[in-house]
Motif scaffolding. Structure first.
Motif, PDB file in Angstrom:
ATOM      1  N   TRP A  20      -2.716   8.398 -12.482  1.00  0.00           N
ATOM      2  CA  TRP A  20      -2.242   8.818 -11.508  1.00  0.00           C
ATOM      3  C   TRP A  20      -3.635   7.382 -11.027  1.00  0.00           C
ATOM      4  O   TRP A  20      -3.816   6.164 -10.056  1.00  0.00           O
ATOM      5  CB  TRP A  20      -2.108   8.632 -10.240  1.00  0.00           C
ATOM      6  CG  TRP A  20      -0.782   9.330 -10.514  1.00  0.00           C
ATOM      7  CD1 TRP A  20       0.005   9.030 -11.272  1.00  0.00           C
ATOM      8  CD2 TRP A  20       0.098  11.127  -9.548  1.00  0.00           C
ATOM      9  NE1 TRP A  20       1.577  10.223 -11.099  1.00  0.00           N
ATOM     10  CE2 TRP A  20       1.211  10.947 -10.227  1.00  0.00           C
ATOM     11  CE3 TRP A  20      -0.451  11.915  -8.802  1.00  0.00           C
ATOM     12  CZ2 TRP A  20       2.128  11.889  -9.924  1.00  0.00           C
ATOM     13  CZ3 TRP A  20      -0.044  12.767  -8.155  1.00  0.00           C
ATOM     14  CH2 TRP A  20       1.067  13.177  -8.576  1.00  0.00           C
ATOM     15  N   LEU A  24      -4.901   4.117  -9.947  1.00  0.00           N
ATOM     16  CA  LEU A  24      -5.034   3.153  -8.555  1.00  0.00           C
ATOM     17  C   LEU A  24      -5.827   2.021  -9.157  1.00  0.00           C
ATOM     18  O   LEU A  24      -6.867   0.963  -8.851  1.00  0.00           O
ATOM     19  CB  LEU A  24      -5.061   4.470  -8.617  1.00  0.00           C
ATOM     20  CG  LEU A  24      -6.206   4.171  -7.063  1.00  0.00           C
ATOM     21  CD1 LEU A  24      -5.177   3.683  -5.888  1.00  0.00           C
ATOM     22  CD2 LEU A  24      -6.717   5.547  -6.563  1.00  0.00           C
ATOM     23  N   SER A 178      12.421   5.601  -6.352  1.00  0.00           N
ATOM     24  CA  SER A 178      10.505   4.572  -7.567  1.00  0.00           C
ATOM     25  C   SER A 178      11.147   3.020  -8.089  1.00  0.00           C
ATOM     26  O   SER A 178      10.441   2.552  -7.409  1.00  0.00           O
ATOM     27  CB  SER A 178      10.416   5.790  -8.393  1.00  0.00           C
ATOM     28  OG  SER A 178       9.566   5.228  -8.719  1.00  0.00           O
ATOM     29  N   ASP A 185       8.677  -5.071  -5.595  1.00  0.00           N
ATOM     30  CA  ASP A 185       7.732  -5.365  -6.126  1.00  0.00           C
ATOM     31  C   ASP A 185       8.272  -6.306  -7.019  1.00  0.00           C
ATOM     32  O   ASP A 185       7.218  -7.651  -6.452  1.00  0.00           O
ATOM     33  CB  ASP A 185       6.709  -4.119  -6.497  1.00  0.00           C
ATOM     34  CG  ASP A 185       5.022  -4.513  -6.672  1.00  0.00           C
ATOM     35  OD1 ASP A 185       4.935  -5.158  -6.019  1.00  0.00           O
ATOM     36  OD2 ASP A 185       5.051  -4.782  -7.892  1.00  0.00           O
ATOM     37  N   GLU A 190       5.210  -8.559  -4.132  1.00  0.00           N
ATOM     38  CA  GLU A 190       4.190  -7.667  -4.240  1.00  0.00           C
ATOM     39  C   GLU A 190       3.752  -7.234  -3.540  1.00  0.00           C
ATOM     40  O   GLU A 190       3.269  -7.930  -2.075  1.00  0.00           O
ATOM     41  CB  GLU A 190       3.514  -8.519  -5.256  1.00  0.00           C
ATOM     42  CG  GLU A 190       4.440  -9.376  -6.318  1.00  0.00           C
ATOM     43  CD  GLU A 190       3.403  -9.927  -7.889  1.00  0.00           C
ATOM     44  OE1 GLU A 190       2.136  -9.886  -7.950  1.00  0.00           O
ATOM     45  OE2 GLU A 190       3.716  -9.574  -8.677  1.00  0.00           O
ATOM     46  N   ARG A 191       3.583  -6.048  -3.404  1.00  0.00           N
ATOM     47  CA  ARG A 191       2.536  -5.742  -2.075  1.00  0.00           C
ATOM     48  C   ARG A 191       1.634  -4.069  -3.571  1.00  0.00           C
ATOM     49  O   ARG A 191       1.794  -4.410  -4.649  1.00  0.00           O
ATOM     50  CB  ARG A 191       3.319  -4.147  -2.426  1.00  0.00           C
ATOM     51  CG  ARG A 191       4.325  -4.973  -0.955  1.00  0.00           C
ATOM     52  CD  ARG A 191       4.571  -4.676  -0.394  1.00  0.00           C
ATOM     53  NE  ARG A 191       5.688  -4.538   1.302  1.00  0.00           N
ATOM     54  CZ  ARG A 191       7.193  -5.205   0.560  1.00  0.00           C
ATOM     55  NH1 ARG A 191       7.802  -5.207   0.030  1.00  0.00           N
ATOM     56  NH2 ARG A 191       7.911  -5.774   2.654  1.00  0.00           N
ATOM     57  N   ARG A 192       0.657  -4.497  -2.803  1.00  0.00           N
ATOM     58  CA  ARG A 192      -0.473  -3.954  -3.637  1.00  0.00           C
ATOM     59  C   ARG A 192      -0.529  -2.363  -4.093  1.00  0.00           C
ATOM     60  O   ARG A 192      -0.968  -1.916  -5.055  1.00  0.00           O
ATOM     61  CB  ARG A 192      -1.952  -4.015  -2.893  1.00  0.00           C
ATOM     62  CG  ARG A 192      -3.299  -3.369  -4.028  1.00  0.00           C
ATOM     63  CD  ARG A 192      -4.126  -4.196  -3.008  1.00  0.00           C
ATOM     64  NE  ARG A 192      -4.636  -3.329  -1.527  1.00  0.00           N
ATOM     65  CZ  ARG A 192      -4.952  -3.160  -0.401  1.00  0.00           C
ATOM     66  NH1 ARG A 192      -6.571  -4.040  -0.999  1.00  0.00           N
ATOM     67  NH2 ARG A 192      -5.459  -3.387   1.056  1.00  0.00           N
ATOM     68  N   TRP A 193       0.245  -1.595  -2.863  1.00  0.00           N
ATOM     69  CA  TRP A 193       0.706  -0.391  -3.486  1.00  0.00           C
ATOM     70  C   TRP A 193       1.421   0.174  -3.896  1.00  0.00           C
ATOM     71  O   TRP A 193       1.631   1.211  -4.713  1.00  0.00           O
ATOM     72  CB  TRP A 193       0.670   0.895  -1.762  1.00  0.00           C
ATOM     73  CG  TRP A 193       1.823  -0.492  -0.726  1.00  0.00           C
ATOM     74  CD1 TRP A 193       1.358  -1.329  -0.149  1.00  0.00           C
ATOM     75  CD2 TRP A 193       3.158   0.063  -0.930  1.00  0.00           C
ATOM     76  NE1 TRP A 193       2.666  -1.605   0.708  1.00  0.00           N
ATOM     77  CE2 TRP A 193       3.934  -1.365   0.053  1.00  0.00           C
ATOM     78  CE3 TRP A 193       3.827   0.435  -1.764  1.00  0.00           C
ATOM     79  CZ2 TRP A 193       5.271  -1.011   0.486  1.00  0.00           C
ATOM     80  CZ3 TRP A 193       5.294   0.454  -1.557  1.00  0.00           C
ATOM     81  CH2 TRP A 193       5.345  -0.287  -0.619  1.00  0.00           C
ATOM     82  N   ALA A 194       2.568  -0.728  -4.406  1.00  0.00           N
ATOM     83  CA  ALA A 194       3.868  -0.746  -5.342  1.00  0.00           C
ATOM     84  C   ALA A 194       3.129  -0.273  -6.413  1.00  0.00           C
ATOM     85  O   ALA A 194       3.565   1.301  -6.982  1.00  0.00           O
ATOM     86  CB  ALA A 194       4.184  -1.736  -5.834  1.00  0.00           C
ATOM     87  N   LEU A 196       1.318   1.824  -7.284  1.00  0.00           N
ATOM     88  CA  LEU A 196       0.836   4.095  -7.461  1.00  0.00           C
ATOM     89  C   LEU A 196       2.424   4.256  -7.107  1.00  0.00           C
ATOM     90  O   LEU A 196       2.680   5.739  -7.677  1.00  0.00           O
ATOM     91  CB  LEU A 196      -0.518   3.795  -6.380  1.00  0.00           C
ATOM     92  CG  LEU A 196      -0.933   5.268  -6.376  1.00  0.00           C
ATOM     93  CD1 LEU A 196      -0.940   6.138  -7.680  1.00  0.00           C
ATOM     94  CD2 LEU A 196      -2.314   5.301  -5.150  1.00  0.00           C
ATOM     95  N   THR A 197       2.534   3.798  -5.878  1.00  0.00           N
ATOM     96  CA  THR A 197       3.522   4.522  -5.573  1.00  0.00           C
ATOM     97  C   THR A 197       5.071   4.881  -5.853  1.00  0.00           C
ATOM     98  O   THR A 197       5.899   5.828  -6.220  1.00  0.00           O
ATOM     99  CB  THR A 197       4.794   3.314  -4.300  1.00  0.00           C
ATOM    100  OG1 THR A 197       3.437   3.350  -3.677  1.00  0.00           O
ATOM    101  CG2 THR A 197       5.650   3.976  -3.630  1.00  0.00           C
TER     102      THR A 197
END
Length: 215
Positions: A20, A24, A178, A185, A190-194, A196-197
């Motif tokens: 993880w 990140l 998930s 994404d 697209e998302r920056r947090w995707a 890691l999520t």
């Protein structure tokens, strides 16, 4: 808990946290090393739970190992998700879900009406309407395999709900979440947090499924 199971569980937890952190921080080298290792340790966890803590009603070990082996192939393929590698990963995870369905069908269901179906069916319909349909629409030439994959993972959730095991259903539902984030994404926005999520929910889902099957 036996020493062997304790060691595998600790090793799994540490490896998951390192993975993880690598996602990140964008550390590709560490991610490529730890992502497959997590699944190998999950295989060890499944084996240990089956042979050292087997309880009546647990499924055979084979379909679970097959499912995790397919996930291992999918994980490696998705480390560099070109169009071809994405399709390989998609196919590998589809086979993993089929193997998990096989494992779940080998377990006994609850007596009486399977009430988890009451929650699972509308949740899947709503998820497809809000997210799944959008993913398929934007998947272009990959829309057919993406749609087939959605059908198979939905079947996994429904089989788990039919068996009436809430932990197992929770693991399958988190797996769907998930994949929904990953698909959205990749194909929609697209998302920056995707990233890691996706990896956190993926690992949580796998642990819940394996533990639920053999606990």
């Amino acid at each position: 808990m036996t020493t062997h199971l304790w060691v595998i569980s600790v090793a799994l937890g540490v490896t998951v946290l390192i993975n993880w952190r690598s996602v990140l921080r964008g550390d590709d080298v560490v991610e490529r090393l730890t992502k497959p290792l997590v699944v190998l340790l999950l295989m060890g966890l499944a084996w240990s739970l089956h042979w050292e803590g087997w309880v009546p009603g647990s499924p055979p070990l084979l379909p679970v190992i097959v499912a995790l082996a397919c996930c291992l192939v999918g994980d490696v393929a998705l480390l560099r998700a070109t169009e071809t590698r994405f399709l390989v990963g998609l196919g590998a995870f589809l086979l993993a879900h089929v193997a998990y369905i096989w494992a779940i069908l080998e377990t006994p269901g609850v007596d009486g009406f399977p009430w988890p179906l009451v929650a699972a069916v509308p949740a899947l319909v709503l998820l497809h309407a809000k997210v799944g349909r959008d993913i398929v629409r934007h998947a272009g030439a990959q829309r057919v395999p993406v749609f087939v994959y959605q059908l198979v993972i939905s079947a996994l959730v429904l089989v788990a709900a039919w068996k009436g095991d809430w932990m197992l259903l929770g693991g399958c539902a988190v797996f769907v979440a998930s994949d929904a984030v990953l698909g959205h994404d990749r194909f929609v926005h697209e998302r920056r947090w995707a990233p890691l999520t996706v990896i956190v929910t993926y690992h949580v889902a796998q642990v819940l499924i394996v533990v639920a099957l053999f606990r």
